[in-house]
Write a protein that holds these residues in place. Structure first.
Motif, PDB file in Angstrom:
ATOM      1  N   THR A  10      59.646  41.145  46.524  1.00 32.52           N
ATOM      2  CA  THR A  10      60.768  40.275  46.140  1.00 32.52           C
ATOM      3  C   THR A  10      61.421  39.665  47.375  1.00 32.52           C
ATOM      4  O   THR A  10      61.668  38.455  47.424  1.00 32.52           O
ATOM      5  CB  THR A  10      61.803  41.075  45.332  1.00 32.52           C
ATOM      6  OG1 THR A  10      61.156  41.647  44.209  1.00 32.52           O
ATOM      7  CG2 THR A  10      62.934  40.179  44.886  1.00 32.52           C
ATOM      8  N   ILE A  11      61.692  40.498  48.372  1.00 30.83           N
ATOM      9  CA  ILE A  11      62.329  39.994  49.593  1.00 30.83           C
ATOM     10  C   ILE A  11      61.391  39.035  50.323  1.00 30.83           C
ATOM     11  O   ILE A  11      61.828  38.013  50.860  1.00 30.83           O
ATOM     12  CB  ILE A  11      62.763  41.169  50.487  1.00 30.83           C
ATOM     13  CG1 ILE A  11      63.922  41.911  49.816  1.00 30.83           C
ATOM     14  CG2 ILE A  11      63.162  40.700  51.873  1.00 30.83           C
ATOM     15  CD1 ILE A  11      64.322  43.190  50.492  1.00 30.83           C
ATOM     16  N   THR A  12      60.114  39.322  50.328  1.00 28.05           N
ATOM     17  CA  THR A  12      59.145  38.439  50.983  1.00 28.05           C
ATOM     18  C   THR A  12      59.117  37.070  50.326  1.00 28.05           C
ATOM     19  O   THR A  12      59.063  36.048  51.011  1.00 28.05           O
ATOM     20  CB  THR A  12      57.749  39.082  50.944  1.00 28.05           C
ATOM     21  OG1 THR A  12      57.794  40.312  51.636  1.00 28.05           O
ATOM     22  CG2 THR A  12      56.727  38.173  51.585  1.00 28.05           C
ATOM     23  N   ARG A  13      59.148  37.052  49.008  1.00 25.91           N
ATOM     24  CA  ARG A  13      59.160  35.749  48.310  1.00 25.91           C
ATOM     25  C   ARG A  13      60.390  34.941  48.683  1.00 25.91           C
ATOM     26  O   ARG A  13      60.304  33.730  48.915  1.00 25.91           O
ATOM     27  CB  ARG A  13      59.123  35.975  46.805  1.00 25.91           C
ATOM     28  CG  ARG A  13      57.798  36.429  46.294  1.00 25.91           C
ATOM     29  CD  ARG A  13      57.814  36.570  44.777  1.00 25.91           C
ATOM     30  NE  ARG A  13      56.554  37.069  44.295  1.00 25.91           N
ATOM     31  CZ  ARG A  13      56.418  38.168  43.562  1.00 25.91           C
ATOM     32  NH1 ARG A  13      57.474  38.866  43.208  1.00 25.91           N
ATOM     33  NH2 ARG A  13      55.234  38.548  43.169  1.00 25.91           N
ATOM     34  N   ILE A  14      61.551  35.582  48.741  1.00 28.63           N
ATOM     35  CA  ILE A  14      62.792  34.869  49.069  1.00 28.63           C
ATOM     36  C   ILE A  14      62.760  34.381  50.515  1.00 28.63           C
ATOM     37  O   ILE A  14      63.072  33.219  50.796  1.00 28.63           O
ATOM     38  CB  ILE A  14      64.007  35.786  48.810  1.00 28.63           C
ATOM     39  CG1 ILE A  14      64.134  36.065  47.323  1.00 28.63           C
ATOM     40  CG2 ILE A  14      65.287  35.152  49.355  1.00 28.63           C
ATOM     41  CD1 ILE A  14      65.134  37.169  46.981  1.00 28.63           C
TER      42      ILE A  14
END
Length: 141
Positions: A10-14
């Motif tokens: 999730t953090i990587t996508r953001i």
């Protein structure tokens, strides 16, 4: 034991979205301010590399099915064609032309030949960076 990388993904996508957005800003700001195709391409390559690190290679290759060798060739052709364009007007190689146009939504907008050249450089930088890194990453020796 099964691992769960939900927070990492999730953090990587953001973060990848933020980096890609900033790379687009740097790409378009390049010919009048710091930035351009090289820096924008490096930012894009770093965002895609972050996705490759967070997820596995097979998943990202399925989602982003780019052939980076082809991307390098297309970028070189665009950059060289932009430079050769000045020969049509009897000017030296890579002479830059610009003009202001009144576009319906954007208003007065500067259109310049530096933008296609930057696009070619952008494609070459993204292609070379990712092709090099992924070739090293896939080497099993």
């Amino acid at each position: 034991m099964k691992t769960n990388f939900l927070m990492l993904h999730t953090i990587t996508r953001i973060v990848a979205f933020i980096i890609l957005s900033f790379s687009v800003f740097l790409f378009f700001a390049g010919h009048n301010n710091p930035g351009g195709g090289f820096i924008g391409g490096l930012m894009t390559a770093s965002a895609l590399l972050l996705l490759y690190v967070s997820f596995d290679l097979k998943t990202i290759k399925r989602v982003i099915p780019f052939n980076y060798s082809t991307m390098i060739a297309v970028g070189l052709l665009i950059a060289i064609a932009t430079g050769l364009n000045s020969f049509l007007f009897g000017d030296p190689f890579l002479t830059q032309y610009f003009e202001y146009y009144d576009l319906p939504v954007l208003g007065e907008t500067e259109l310049t030949t530096a933008l296609p050249f930057d696009l070619g450089i952008y494609l070459v930088v993204v292609g070379v960076a990712l092709l090099t890194i992924l070739t090293i990453a896939e080497d099993d020796a």
